[in-house]
Design an enzyme around this catalytic site. Structure first.
Site, PDB file in Angstrom:
ATOM      1  N   HIS A 163       0.850  -1.195   0.000  1.00 17.40           N
ATOM      2  CA  HIS A 163       0.000   0.000   0.000  1.00 17.40           C
ATOM      3  C   HIS A 163       0.882   1.240   0.000  1.00 17.40           C
ATOM      4  O   HIS A 163       1.871   1.315   0.745  1.00 17.40           O
ATOM      5  CB  HIS A 163      -0.903   0.019   1.231  1.00 17.40           C
ATOM      6  CG  HIS A 163      -2.021  -0.971   1.189  1.00 17.40           C
ATOM      7  ND1 HIS A 163      -3.030  -0.911   0.255  1.00 17.40           N
ATOM      8  CD2 HIS A 163      -2.270  -2.060   1.969  1.00 17.40           C
ATOM      9  CE1 HIS A 163      -3.883  -1.917   0.459  1.00 17.40           C
ATOM     10  NE2 HIS A 163      -3.441  -2.636   1.485  1.00 17.40           N
ATOM     11  N   CYS A 205      -0.368   1.993  -5.110  1.00 20.22           N
ATOM     12  CA  CYS A 205      -1.071   3.198  -5.543  1.00 20.22           C
ATOM     13  C   CYS A 205      -0.082   4.365  -5.620  1.00 20.22           C
ATOM     14  O   CYS A 205       0.813   4.480  -4.788  1.00 20.22           O
ATOM     15  CB  CYS A 205      -2.192   3.534  -4.557  1.00 20.22           C
ATOM     16  SG  CYS A 205      -3.478   2.268  -4.439  1.00 20.22           S
TER      17      CYS A 205
END
Length: 406
Positions: A163, A205
């Site tokens: 993440h 991301c």
């Protein structure tokens, strides 16, 4: 009798000497230590990292394990792979399929397998340990098996999955690796001669922002998403109750289905398969002061081993990362056909990209010549120039001698 030295071979020779002096004075002949390295790498290393723990992040560990099996299949041995896994998903109490991990809902391929060597696990997967692996700045009690023992003749593959956000990626849900810290670590690697070329792939991301500060020479970076874009998951499994893999890694593995150690496929070929329609994010790449372009970089330079590694069988269960996936063709074929040229975020490109002619000239000088003798173009140019100069000098002496006789 007079010697006319203003024209002919004499003037050519004098002009050549002047050009040689000028070129040396402005640094045309200067090459970095990395560019002076051998024309072919001598070893391959891989640092494969999942940065997420907890059951809901199952796919991040599967991403890394899938890449692990690809590089092993292509010849990189466990002794040259640093595998960092923050959570033991295979033995998690919520796993209905104990001691197994799958990247496909068919459950025909266990990517955890029986031949996996994890070097850092659990809370050992920290930002500090990751940076120490890259830079080699370990405590004296760290065993050899946990060290990246690369040198200036090594090609290094680094893969990160987890993440992230704008200029960071989370480690173990308790700390973050920042873009500047990563850039500094790679700069130290270059300074200490810990790689010849380095390929870094980030699946998270806003991945491009984590790589935008990298300026170390001969580093190729690939990001799964741009700023303000998510790196999306794929392949939900109703039995496990979560997603099995991320789209960027899935598409990367799909390309490697047909790749073996003898493959001539390049980075440009891989880039041509990435589809926004499938991934729902724009990938990007950067080549910081690299001496080659994507079409010149063979994938096996990083994903395979330069050493002659032989296994006891020709093929194994990990050779087909999507074995039994009847959906693969339906998922991928249309996207690959529709996909246009890859997108590059101009805001995230390295500073020297606009100076393309200068970069190409520098690349030409430091690239091996077509002779196949390991001679660089720069060296070949000077050798032939010297030969021509000697010929001109000999011709000048002959003409001068004849004029003296007259």
């Amino acid at each position: 009798m007079s010697w006319n030295i203003g024209r002919g071979p004499a003037s050519f020779f004098i002009a050549y000497i002047c050009l040689m002096w000028i070129s040396n004075s402005v640094g045309v002949n200067s090459l970095t230590s990395t560019e002076r390295s051998t024309s072919r790498h001598e070893s391959n290393w891989a640092v494969l990292v999942s940065t997420s723990r907890f059951w809901l992040n199952y796919r991040h560990i599967v991403n890394t394990m899938s890449i692990y099996h690809v590089v092993k299949r292509l010849g990189i041995p466990d002794s040259n792979i640093i595998l960092m896994i923050p959570d033991d998903m295979a033995c998690n109490a919520r796993n209905p399929l104990p001691a197994q991990l799958f990247n496909n809902e068919s459950h025909l391929l266990d990517v955890y397998g029986q031949d996996v060597e994890v070097d850092y696990r659990g809370y050992e997967v920290t930002v500090s340990n990751f940076l120490q692996v890259l830079t080699g700045r370990h405590d004296s009690n760290v065993p050899r098996s946990k060290r990246l023992i690369s040198d200036a003749s090594s090609n290094v593959l680094v893969y990160l999955s987890g993440h992230g956000g704008n200029e960071f990626i989370k480690f173990n849900d308790v700390e973050e690796l920042l873009a500047q810290d990563l850039a500094d670590a790679l700069a130290q690697m270059a300074e200490k001669g810990r790689y010849r070329e380095l390929l870094m792939i980030v699946e998270t991301c806003e991945a491009a922002t984590l790589l935008q500060r990298v300026s170390a020479p001969n580093v190729i970076t690939i990001a799964s998403s741009q700023k303000e874009q998510q790196s999306l998951s794929f392949k939900s499994d109703p039995e496990l109750g979560l997603s099995l893999i991320d789209r960027f890694t899935y598409q990367t593995l799909a390309f490697f289905e047909s790749i073996d150690i003898k493959s001539m496929a390049t980075l440009a070929d891989l880039f041509g398969t990435y589809s926004y329609e499938f991934m729902q994010s724009h990938f990007s790449y950067r080549m910081t002061n690299a001496t080659r372009r994507p079409r010149d970089v063979k994938l096996t330079n990083f994903w395979g081993s330069v050493a002659d590694v032989r296994t006891t069988t020709d093929r194994g269960p990990q050779d087909n990362m999507y074995h039994g996936d009847a959906q693969l063709g339906r998922y991928m074929a249309a996207y690959v056909e529709e996909d246009g040229p890859w997108d590059i975020d101009c805001m995230l490109l390295q500073a020297d990209m606009p100076n393309e002619p200068k970069t190409l000239l520098k690349n030409f000088r430091s690239t091996s010549s077509p002779s196949g003798w390991g001679v660089r173009n720069q060296e070949a140019i000077y050798a032939w120039s010297g030969f021509v100069a000697l010929c001109c000098l000999a011709l000048y002496i002959i003409i001068a001698t004849r004029e003296l006789k007259l």
